[in-house]
Design an enzyme around this catalytic site. Structure first.
Site, short mmCIF file in Angstrom:
data_model
loop_
_atom_site.label_atom_id
_atom_site.label_comp_id
_atom_site.label_asym_id
_atom_site.label_seq_id
_atom_site.Cartn_x
_atom_site.Cartn_y
_atom_site.Cartn_z
N ARG A 1 0.87 6.35 0.15
CA ARG A 1 1.88 6.15 1.18
C ARG A 1 2.73 7.40 1.37
O ARG A 1 3.33 7.59 2.42
CB ARG A 1 2.82 4.99 0.79
CG ARG A 1 2.19 3.62 0.80
CD ARG A 1 3.14 2.56 0.23
NE ARG A 1 4.42 2.50 0.88
CZ ARG A 1 4.68 1.86 2.01
NH1 ARG A 1 3.72 1.20 2.61
NH2 ARG A 1 5.89 1.85 2.52
N ARG B 1 3.95 17.97 1.04
CA ARG B 1 3.95 18.97 2.11
C ARG B 1 4.22 20.36 1.56
O ARG B 1 5.07 20.54 0.68
CB ARG B 1 5.01 18.64 3.16
CG ARG B 1 4.80 17.31 3.82
CD ARG B 1 5.35 17.33 5.24
NE ARG B 1 5.32 15.98 5.79
CZ ARG B 1 6.32 15.12 5.70
NH1 ARG B 1 7.46 15.48 5.13
NH2 ARG B 1 6.21 13.92 6.21
N ARG C 1 6.54 -8.65 -6.51
CA ARG C 1 7.79 -8.08 -7.02
C ARG C 1 8.90 -8.55 -6.09
O ARG C 1 8.71 -8.65 -4.87
CB ARG C 1 7.75 -6.54 -7.02
CG ARG C 1 6.65 -5.95 -7.86
CD ARG C 1 6.82 -6.22 -9.33
NE ARG C 1 7.93 -5.47 -9.92
CZ ARG C 1 8.30 -5.61 -11.18
NH1 ARG C 1 7.68 -6.47 -11.98
NH2 ARG C 1 9.30 -4.89 -11.66
N ARG D 1 16.87 2.71 -6.69
CA ARG D 1 17.52 3.54 -5.67
C ARG D 1 18.87 2.96 -5.28
O ARG D 1 19.15 1.79 -5.56
CB ARG D 1 16.62 3.70 -4.44
CG ARG D 1 16.13 2.42 -3.81
CD ARG D 1 15.09 2.71 -2.71
NE ARG D 1 14.51 1.46 -2.21
CZ ARG D 1 13.51 1.38 -1.35
NH1 ARG D 1 12.94 2.48 -0.86
NH2 ARG D 1 13.05 0.21 -0.95
N GLU E 1 19.56 -1.03 -6.16
CA GLU E 1 18.36 -1.85 -5.99
C GLU E 1 17.58 -1.94 -7.30
O GLU E 1 17.26 -0.91 -7.90
CB GLU E 1 17.51 -1.21 -4.88
CG GLU E 1 16.29 -1.99 -4.50
CD GLU E 1 15.59 -1.39 -3.28
OE1 GLU E 1 16.27 -0.92 -2.34
OE2 GLU E 1 14.35 -1.37 -3.29
N ASP F 1 3.90 -2.30 6.39
CA ASP F 1 5.10 -1.82 7.05
C ASP F 1 5.31 -2.63 8.34
O ASP F 1 4.38 -3.25 8.86
CB ASP F 1 4.96 -0.33 7.39
CG ASP F 1 5.01 0.54 6.13
OD1 ASP F 1 5.68 0.12 5.16
OD2 ASP F 1 4.38 1.61 6.12
N1 UDP Z 1 7.53 6.31 -5.59
C1 UDP Z 1 7.91 7.00 -6.72
N2 UDP Z 1 9.05 7.76 -6.70
C2 UDP Z 1 9.83 7.83 -5.60
C3 UDP Z 1 9.45 7.13 -4.43
C4 UDP Z 1 8.30 6.38 -4.47
O1 UDP Z 1 7.25 6.94 -7.74
O2 UDP Z 1 10.87 8.51 -5.67
C5 UDP Z 1 6.29 5.51 -5.64
C6 UDP Z 1 6.59 4.06 -6.08
O3 UDP Z 1 5.52 3.61 -6.87
C7 UDP Z 1 6.65 3.33 -4.76
C8 UDP Z 1 5.57 4.06 -3.96
O4 UDP Z 1 5.68 5.43 -4.38
O5 UDP Z 1 6.35 1.95 -4.93
C9 UDP Z 1 5.71 3.93 -2.47
O6 UDP Z 1 6.98 4.41 -2.08
P1 UDP Z 1 7.70 3.96 -0.74
O7 UDP Z 1 8.91 4.82 -0.60
O8 UDP Z 1 6.71 3.93 0.35
O9 UDP Z 1 8.17 2.47 -1.11
P2 UDP Z 1 9.03 1.38 -0.28
O10 UDP Z 1 10.11 2.13 0.47
O11 UDP Z 1 8.04 0.64 0.57
O12 UDP Z 1 9.61 0.55 -1.39
#
Ligand code: UDP
Length: 382
Positions: free
Chosen positions: A171, A175, A247, A277, A298, A348
């Protein structure tokens, strides 16, 4: 023809809108006391800030039809998601980009140099990454993996990244320039008045009736010509094959004067910080101004029976279980399973809308030909 639509999230709302426009009567049953599902937004009474009640939702898509569709129901304001991450006592920008790499390693690389450097750190013995961990080690190497992904992912998913599929990490882009836009999509924005106002307008079509706080009992199926079910697929079958794992999230809200963290989303990647976060909601609406601020810490944990499901776990055990539910669903007539919960996928918003539009197209085409609707428009596995 009367249809029942279970769930007033994006899936249910889009289906109701499309079917009602085509002349059907759609009765929407929503178990919660509000529409818009987990995208629900509401103003915080104390601060006046538009709050993403179930966590951050940023709209982004490449799909022209989906973008044109949502723009019919409200103004989208320019919004680019720029996530910061705290790891080892330092702040970086995500997704991993040239600034992240240069700051993390104390370098001043240009793109080609950074590419070569990361390639030298990556584990090239992993040809076809299967797990999240392999994907990370292959594409960014151990140091960046441990700093940004391992701890966060263990907190988010409750298991080691070596047991999670590579698709979850895919996901996120990596870059080799200074672009720190979290998403790669062509269109990105935030509905000016929030998602709930938008979904309300999607549902405001003659022929659509919405019942809030009204769970739908599958035994009522016979009262309708067709049912679209966007609730959890296992719930439809009364969990007869066991519960599919999810989850769930807990939010610890707090308020503050002024600006608490200077950004909408800051990830906490260290495992010893219990939350994943902090989101500061007023930064999701940068065109507004508020004196005070509302933030959510969160926390992620396994979803219990009475909790709100967020992320389908989809490990081997759940996939086998899902396979068995799919077999039941394929024998069920007059019901279409749709959306994140109906198909048990990590979706999404834009994908759910696109699929709901396509599901409505298929239903209308089938109805016109006098054919039954196939059980799945998107087969959740395979
Ligand atoms: N992830 C991570 N560190 C970060 C952000 C994301 O390890 O700082 C990993 C984590 O396993 C997460 C996945 O990448 O579930 C997908 O992240 P995304 O931001 O797409 O998650 P969402 O916003 O859908 O919770």
């Amino acid at each position: 023809m009367d249809v029942a639509i279970v769930g007033a999230g994006f899936t249910g709302a889009v289906l109701a809108n499309q079917l009602a426009h085509a002349g059907h009567t759609a009765t929407v049953f929503e178990a919660r006391d509000h529409i818009a599902g987990n995208c629900h937004t509401a103003r915080d009474a104390e601060t006046g800030v538009m709050c993403h009640a179930y966590g951050p939702h940023i709209f982004h898509t490449d799909d022209e039809r989906t973008w044109a569709f949502v723009n019919r129901f409200g103004r989208f304001m320019p919004y680019v998601n720029r996530v910061k991450a705290i790891t080892g006592g330092r702040v970086f920008t995500l997704p991993i980009n040239l600034l992240t790499i240069n700051q993390f390693f104390g370098k001043t690389f240009r793109p080609e140099e950074a590419k070569a450097y990361i390639a030298s750190l990556s584990d090239t013995s992993i040809a076809e990454p299967v797990s999240f961990e392999e994907q990370a080690l292959r594409f960014v190497g151990r140091e960046l993996y441990e700093a940004f992904f391992r701890g966060y992912t263990r907190k988010q998913w409750g298991i080691d990244p070596s047991e999670l599929p590579a698709s979850i990490l895919k996901r996120l882009p990596v870059r080799f320039n200074y672009d720190d836009n979290y998403f790669n999509h062509k269109y990105q924005g935030m509905p000016e008045e929030g998602y709930t106002a938008l979904v309300e307008r999607v549902l405001a079509v003659d022929g659509v009736t919405v019942h809030l706080s009204t769970p739908f009992d599958p035994s009522r199926k016979g009262e309708f010509n067709h049912v679209f079910f966007s609730g959890p697929i296992d719930a439809w079958f009364d969990y007869s094959l066991g519960r599919l794992g999810y989850r769930t999230l807990d939010f610890e809200p707090f308020r503050h004067d002024g600006d608490y963290q200077g950004n909408a989303v800051i990830n906490y990647c260290d495992e010893d910080v219990p939350y994943t976060r902090i989101t500061e909601h007023k930064h999701f609406s940068p065109w507004e101004s508020h004196e005070r601020t509302l933030c959510f810490r969160e926390f992620s944990r396994l979803c219990g029976e009475d909790d709100i499901p967020y992320y389908p776990i989809r490990l081997a055990r759940e996939k086998t279980q899902l396979e068995r539910y799919i077999a039941l669903a394929e024998r069920e007539t007059g019901v279409t399973f749709a959306g994140r919960l109906g198909t048990y996928r990590y979706l999404d918003m834009d994908v759910t809308i696109k699929e709901a539009l396509e599901t409505a197209d298929l239903f209308l085409a089938c109805a016109q030909r006098g054919e039954p609707m196939p059980p799945f428009v998107v087969r959740p596995l395979g």
